[in-house]
Design an enzyme around this catalytic site. Structure first.
Site, short mmCIF file in Angstrom:
data_model
loop_
_atom_site.label_atom_id
_atom_site.label_comp_id
_atom_site.label_asym_id
_atom_site.label_seq_id
_atom_site.Cartn_x
_atom_site.Cartn_y
_atom_site.Cartn_z
CG ASN A 1 -11.70 -0.51 4.29
OD1 ASN A 1 -11.95 -1.00 5.39
ND2 ASN A 1 -10.60 0.16 4.05
CG ASP B 1 -2.06 0.97 1.08
OD1 ASP B 1 -3.21 0.52 0.96
OD2 ASP B 1 -1.81 2.20 1.10
CB ILE B 2 0.71 4.33 -2.06
CG1 ILE B 2 1.78 5.24 -2.60
CG2 ILE B 2 -0.55 5.08 -1.68
CD1 ILE B 2 1.40 5.89 -3.94
CG HIS C 1 -6.72 -2.79 3.17
ND1 HIS C 1 -5.99 -1.65 2.95
CD2 HIS C 1 -7.95 -2.56 2.66
CE1 HIS C 1 -6.75 -0.75 2.33
NE2 HIS C 1 -7.95 -1.28 2.16
CG HIS D 1 -8.79 -3.12 -2.41
ND1 HIS D 1 -9.76 -2.35 -3.05
CD2 HIS D 1 -8.50 -2.48 -1.27
CE1 HIS D 1 -10.02 -1.29 -2.30
NE2 HIS D 1 -9.27 -1.35 -1.21
N GLY E 1 -15.18 3.02 4.42
CA GLY E 1 -13.80 3.44 4.19
C GLY E 1 -13.26 3.07 2.82
CD GLN E 2 -14.97 -0.50 -1.97
OE1 GLN E 2 -16.11 -0.69 -1.54
NE2 GLN E 2 -14.46 -1.19 -2.97
P1 5GP Z 1 -9.69 1.46 0.34
O1 5GP Z 1 -9.71 2.80 1.01
O2 5GP Z 1 -10.46 1.49 -0.96
O3 5GP Z 1 -10.08 0.32 1.22
O4 5GP Z 1 -8.17 1.17 0.00
C1 5GP Z 1 -7.50 1.72 -1.06
C2 5GP Z 1 -6.04 1.65 -0.70
O5 5GP Z 1 -5.29 1.79 -1.88
C3 5GP Z 1 -5.59 2.74 0.27
O6 5GP Z 1 -5.04 2.16 1.44
C4 5GP Z 1 -4.56 3.53 -0.53
O7 5GP Z 1 -3.46 3.96 0.25
C5 5GP Z 1 -4.14 2.54 -1.59
N1 5GP Z 1 -3.74 3.15 -2.85
C6 5GP Z 1 -4.44 4.10 -3.54
N2 5GP Z 1 -3.77 4.44 -4.66
C7 5GP Z 1 -2.65 3.67 -4.67
C8 5GP Z 1 -1.55 3.58 -5.59
O8 5GP Z 1 -1.48 4.26 -6.62
N3 5GP Z 1 -0.57 2.71 -5.28
C9 5GP Z 1 -0.61 1.92 -4.16
N4 5GP Z 1 0.41 1.08 -3.95
N5 5GP Z 1 -1.63 1.99 -3.27
C10 5GP Z 1 -2.63 2.86 -3.53
#
Ligand code: 5GP
Length: 120
Positions: free
Chosen positions: A91, A35-36, A106, A104, A97-98
């Site tokens: 999420n 994750d970034i 985590h 995906h 929180g999505q």
């Molecule tokens: P969500 O909030 O949808 O459950 O999770 C999305 C996740 O993707 C977040 O934790 C966010 O930091 C990660 N993310 C978003 N854009 C990128 C990206 O360009 N590269 C990587 N490695 N992670 C990303």
């Protein structure tokens, strides 16, 4: 509420190597990368390469075998990068929180006693 999903999604672009990411595992249909914005010492996203399913319930209904593959890749990542114990978070929906509407998981591991359930 369902948000429209823009294709390709950001994770499809990572799988296609159009956006760089630190990839840690890959199968024909699943990819895992750091994750970034990590929320734990190990924080890896595991996702189908295709953005056909927006969340885990849609994936479970539409392709349970692919969901099982996501879980198996997550298990492998946790044992390779951590001690084998981990938290798996999906999420779901903006209120959950999505932010990326391409299903995906985590994988969170290490120091979880201090990590909150929110904001993964
Ligand atoms: P969500 O909030 O949808 O459950 O999770 C999305 C996740 O993707 C977040 O934790 C966010 O930091 C990660 N993310 C978003 N854009 C990128 C990206 O360009 N590269 C990587 N490695 N992670 C990303």
């Amino acid at each position: 509420m369902s948000e429209p999903v823009e294709r390709p999604t950001i994770f499809e672009r990572i799988a296609a190597r159009e956006i760089p990411a630190r990839i840690v595992a890959e199968t024909d249909r699943v990819i895992a990368f750091h994750d970034i914005a990590p929320k734990a010492p190990v924080h890896v996203i595991v996702t189908p390469k295709s953005g056909d399913y927006r969340d885990v319930a849609a994936l479970a209904a539409g392709d349970p075998g692919l969901l099982a593959e996501v879980v198996e890749v997550a298990r492998g990542v946790a044992s390779e990068l951590g001690d084998g114990d981990y938290r798996l978070v999906f999420n779901t929906g903006p209120g959950g929180g999505q932010t990326v509407f391409h299903v995906h998981a985590h994988v969170l591991a290490g120091g979880l006693e201090e990590a909150s359930l929110a904001g993964a």
